[in-house]
Design a protein around this motif. Structure first.
Motif, PDB file in Angstrom:
ATOM      1  N   THR A  35       1.112   4.318  16.946  1.00  0.00           N
ATOM      2  CA  THR A  35       1.431   5.209  15.838  1.00  0.00           C
ATOM      3  C   THR A  35       2.411   4.540  14.882  1.00  0.00           C
ATOM      4  OG1 THR A  35       2.026   7.497  15.345  1.00  0.00           O
ATOM      5  CG2 THR A  35       3.369   6.375  16.970  1.00  0.00           C
ATOM      6  N   MET A  36       2.262   4.836  13.601  1.00  0.00           N
ATOM      7  CA  MET A  36       3.037   4.119  12.582  1.00  0.00           C
ATOM      8  C   MET A  36       2.999   4.915  11.294  1.00  0.00           C
ATOM      9  SD  MET A  36       0.262   1.128  11.665  1.00  0.00           S
ATOM     10  CE  MET A  36      -1.400   1.561  11.139  1.00  0.00           C
ATOM     11  N   ALA A  37       3.799   4.502  10.339  1.00  0.00           N
ATOM     12  CA  ALA A  37       3.662   4.992   8.971  1.00  0.00           C
ATOM     13  C   ALA A  37       2.615   4.112   8.293  1.00  0.00           C
ATOM     14  CB  ALA A  37       4.994   4.900   8.238  1.00  0.00           C
ATOM     15  N   GLY A  38       1.510   4.715   7.955  1.00  0.00           N
ATOM     16  CA  GLY A  38       0.422   3.939   7.381  1.00  0.00           C
ATOM     17  C   GLY A  38      -0.482   4.815   6.537  1.00  0.00           C
ATOM     18  N   PRO A  39      -1.439   4.213   5.865  1.00  0.00           N
ATOM     19  CA  PRO A  39      -2.408   4.985   5.084  1.00  0.00           C
ATOM     20  C   PRO A  39      -3.434   5.631   6.015  1.00  0.00           C
ATOM     21  CG  PRO A  39      -2.951   2.665   4.987  1.00  0.00           C
ATOM     22  CD  PRO A  39      -1.677   2.760   5.770  1.00  0.00           C
TER      23      PRO A  39
ATOM     24  N   VAL B  17       0.847  -1.192   0.000  1.00  0.00           N
ATOM     25  CA  VAL B  17       0.000   0.000   0.000  1.00  0.00           C
ATOM     26  C   VAL B  17       0.885   1.245   0.000  1.00  0.00           C
ATOM     27  CG1 VAL B  17      -1.938  -1.119   1.144  1.00  0.00           C
ATOM     28  CG2 VAL B  17      -0.190   0.024   2.526  1.00  0.00           C
ATOM     29  N   ASP B  18       0.379   2.294  -0.623  1.00  0.00           N
ATOM     30  CA  ASP B  18       1.159   3.536  -0.691  1.00  0.00           C
ATOM     31  C   ASP B  18       0.382   4.670  -0.024  1.00  0.00           C
ATOM     32  OD1 ASP B  18      -0.850   3.962  -2.496  1.00  0.00           O
ATOM     33  OD2 ASP B  18       0.438   3.921  -4.265  1.00  0.00           O
ATOM     34  N   GLY B  19       0.850   5.886  -0.199  1.00  0.00           N
ATOM     35  CA  GLY B  19       0.211   7.032   0.426  1.00  0.00           C
ATOM     36  C   GLY B  19       0.371   7.033   1.936  1.00  0.00           C
ATOM     37  N   LEU B  20       1.556   6.636   2.402  1.00  0.00           N
ATOM     38  CA  LEU B  20       1.758   6.510   3.838  1.00  0.00           C
ATOM     39  C   LEU B  20       2.158   7.847   4.464  1.00  0.00           C
ATOM     40  CD1 LEU B  20       3.712   3.123   4.094  1.00  0.00           C
ATOM     41  CD2 LEU B  20       1.270   3.541   3.768  1.00  0.00           C
ATOM     42  N   GLN B  21       1.749   8.021   5.710  1.00  0.00           N
ATOM     43  CA  GLN B  21       2.173   9.147   6.525  1.00  0.00           C
ATOM     44  C   GLN B  21       2.079   8.686   7.990  1.00  0.00           C
ATOM     45  OE1 GLN B  21      -1.211  12.233   6.110  1.00  0.00           O
ATOM     46  NE2 GLN B  21      -0.972  11.964   8.316  1.00  0.00           N
ATOM     47  N   ALA B  22       2.483   9.519   8.911  1.00  0.00           N
ATOM     48  CA  ALA B  22       2.258   9.203  10.323  1.00  0.00           C
ATOM     49  C   ALA B  22       0.758   9.196  10.589  1.00  0.00           C
ATOM     50  CB  ALA B  22       2.943  10.227  11.206  1.00  0.00           C
ATOM     51  N   VAL B  23       0.273   8.107  11.202  1.00  0.00           N
ATOM     52  CA  VAL B  23      -1.135   8.013  11.584  1.00  0.00           C
ATOM     53  C   VAL B  23      -1.214   7.601  13.058  1.00  0.00           C
ATOM     54  CG1 VAL B  23      -1.956   7.473   9.255  1.00  0.00           C
ATOM     55  CG2 VAL B  23      -1.334   5.604  10.806  1.00  0.00           C
ATOM     56  N   HIS B  24      -2.385   7.805  13.630  1.00  0.00           N
ATOM     57  CA  HIS B  24      -2.571   7.491  15.046  1.00  0.00           C
ATOM     58  C   HIS B  24      -2.383   6.006  15.309  1.00  0.00           C
ATOM     59  CE1 HIS B  24      -4.621   6.737  18.865  1.00  0.00           C
ATOM     60  NE2 HIS B  24      -4.540   8.037  19.134  1.00  0.00           N
ATOM     61  N   GLY B  25      -3.062   5.186  14.533  1.00  0.00           N
ATOM     62  CA  GLY B  25      -2.959   3.738  14.674  1.00  0.00           C
ATOM     63  C   GLY B  25      -4.074   3.100  15.466  1.00  0.00           C
ATOM     64  N   ASP B  26      -4.725   3.877  16.345  1.00  0.00           N
ATOM     65  CA  ASP B  26      -5.806   3.344  17.178  1.00  0.00           C
ATOM     66  C   ASP B  26      -6.864   4.440  17.352  1.00  0.00           C
ATOM     67  OD1 ASP B  26      -7.129   1.466  18.750  1.00  0.00           O
ATOM     68  OD2 ASP B  26      -6.015   1.955  20.571  1.00  0.00           O
ATOM     69  N   ALA B  27      -7.300   4.989  16.230  1.00  0.00           N
ATOM     70  CA  ALA B  27      -8.078   6.231  16.223  1.00  0.00           C
ATOM     71  C   ALA B  27      -9.570   5.987  16.421  1.00  0.00           C
ATOM     72  CB  ALA B  27      -7.832   6.988  14.920  1.00  0.00           C
ATOM     73  N   HIS B  28      -9.932   5.490  17.595  1.00  0.00           N
ATOM     74  CA  HIS B  28     -11.352   5.351  17.921  1.00  0.00           C
ATOM     75  C   HIS B  28     -11.726   6.406  18.959  1.00  0.00           C
ATOM     76  CE1 HIS B  28     -10.515   3.483  21.823  1.00  0.00           C
ATOM     77  NE2 HIS B  28      -9.595   2.757  21.216  1.00  0.00           N
ATOM     78  N   PRO B  29     -13.011   6.682  19.150  1.00  0.00           N
ATOM     79  CA  PRO B  29     -13.425   7.766  20.048  1.00  0.00           C
ATOM     80  C   PRO B  29     -13.019   7.570  21.499  1.00  0.00           C
ATOM     81  CG  PRO B  29     -15.219   7.155  18.584  1.00  0.00           C
ATOM     82  CD  PRO B  29     -14.154   6.125  18.395  1.00  0.00           C
ATOM     83  N   GLY B  30     -12.746   6.334  21.914  1.00  0.00           N
ATOM     84  CA  GLY B  30     -12.287   6.103  23.277  1.00  0.00           C
ATOM     85  C   GLY B  30     -10.943   6.739  23.561  1.00  0.00           C
ATOM     86  N   ASN B  31     -10.214   7.090  22.498  1.00  0.00           N
ATOM     87  CA  ASN B  31      -8.929   7.765  22.667  1.00  0.00           C
ATOM     88  C   ASN B  31      -9.036   9.267  22.484  1.00  0.00           C
ATOM     89  OD1 ASN B  31      -7.306   5.612  23.421  1.00  0.00           O
ATOM     90  ND2 ASN B  31      -7.024   4.946  21.296  1.00  0.00           N
ATOM     91  N   LEU B  32     -10.252   9.779  22.557  1.00  0.00           N
ATOM     92  CA  LEU B  32     -10.509  11.219  22.593  1.00  0.00           C
ATOM     93  C   LEU B  32     -11.013  11.565  23.992  1.00  0.00           C
ATOM     94  CD1 LEU B  32     -12.288  11.964  19.193  1.00  0.00           C
ATOM     95  CD2 LEU B  32     -10.217  13.090  20.024  1.00  0.00           C
ATOM     96  N   LEU B  33     -10.287  12.406  24.712  1.00  0.00           N
ATOM     97  CA  LEU B  33     -10.692  12.801  26.059  1.00  0.00           C
ATOM     98  C   LEU B  33     -11.411  14.139  25.999  1.00  0.00           C
ATOM     99  CD1 LEU B  33      -7.557  11.905  28.220  1.00  0.00           C
ATOM    100  CD2 LEU B  33      -9.446  10.437  27.466  1.00  0.00           C
ATOM    101  N   ALA B  34     -12.570  14.198  26.631  1.00  0.00           N
ATOM    102  CA  ALA B  34     -13.345  15.435  26.680  1.00  0.00           C
ATOM    103  C   ALA B  34     -12.878  16.257  27.873  1.00  0.00           C
ATOM    104  CB  ALA B  34     -14.830  15.126  26.790  1.00  0.00           C
TER     105      ALA B  34
END
Length: 294
Positions: free
Chosen positions: A210-214, A180-197
């Protein structure tokens, strides 16, 4: 796996060695990692527990997490920052790996809306495009499951024939993801439970995958959530939830999540019911589009 008492003792020892007085360490979360509020200091220690099963060098994942979160915080992005009261680490004390983070007041009962989650992810990806450091290419997706599959062999949590199905699925998905291409730094576990209000707004947390991923990987994480309407969140991000290009990421995310909950149950039997439910959901639908409710 490291006992909780040893993890707490190590976190307190490192903090106090750097001048942070700890009177009342309180475990905030004990699931895949141990998170400890080192009261009265506004510091949270993170100790890999279950996550160490999937990582040959758990300190490397914590170091990447600190580097990415530090970059984002310096850029003004909404993230929980590493602690500024002592070196964030990672540190190793008596065989225990630990990193340190700012304690932020937040409302764990706050319901993140789909629009807010999608827009938060879009903003995060824009900020992450400037990250200058090196990250493993899809490491948490391609490499960590191999170690988890090995750890599950002989655990008694998964029957041999089911383990073989899981292993075959990982091999097939790995072949599809290698190029796969179009890689950049991404969160890796980007679900709402990892958003703190927090009083200042939503803050992203937990960058240990976190990783280099699409960007599609993080979008798939959001799409699969059971915490809100994932399809609406993906639309708010600016993507089409029916994009066929997301299918491989959704399937890989489903497998990854199933392996992690099985590994957790192998070492903490109280998680067995949740693990069996997740495994059955995957067996019924290995495309990843069906997720067991938590």
């Amino acid at each position: 796996m490291i006992p909780n008492s040893a993890a707490v003792s190590a976190a307190v020892a490192v903090a106090e060695a750097h001048g942070v007085r700890v009177r009342e360490p309180v475990v905030l979360n004990d699931s895949f990692n141990l998170r400890i509020h080192l009261r009265p200091a506004p510091v949270v220690a993170r100790v890999p527990t279950v996550t160490a099963l999937g990582r040959a060098r758990p300190a490397d994942a914590l170091a990447r997490e600190v580097a990415v979160a530090s970059f984002l915080h310096a850029a003004g992005a909404p993230v929980v920052p590493p602690s500024d009261l002592l070196p964030a680490g990672p540190h190793v004390h008596d065989g225990v790996t630990v990193s340190f983070w700012a304690h932020v007041e937040h409302d764990p009962g706050h319901a993140v809306t789909p629009d807010a989650a999608g827009q938060a992810l879009a903003g995060l990806h824009a900020a992450l495009r400037g990250f200058p450091g090196g990250l493993p290419r899809l490491g948490p997706v391609l490499d960590e499951p191999v170690r988890l599959l090995s750890a599950l062999a002989g655990s008694g949590v998964v029957e041999p024939d089911v383990l073989a199905r899981l292993r075959d699925s990982h091999a097939e998905l790995t072949a599809r993801l290698r190029d796969v291409d179009g890689l950049q730094a991404v969160h890796g576990d980007a679900h709402p439970g990892n958003l703190l209000a927090t009083p200042g707004g939503l803050l992203w947390n937990d960058f240990e995958e976190t990783m280099a991923g699409p960007r599609g990987w993080d979008v798939a994480c959001l799409l699969r959530t059971t915490r809100l309407d994932g399809r609406a969140a993906v639309r708010a991000y600016g993507a089409d939830p029916d994009d066929p290009g997301l299918a491989v990421y959704v399937a890989a995310r489903g497998l990854q999540g199933t392996l992690w909950v099985l590994a957790r149950a192998a070492h903490s039997p109280q998680w067995l019911p949740a693990a069996r439910q997740a495994l059955q959901a995957w067996l019924n639908d290995p495309t990843g589009m069906t997720r067991a409710l938590r």
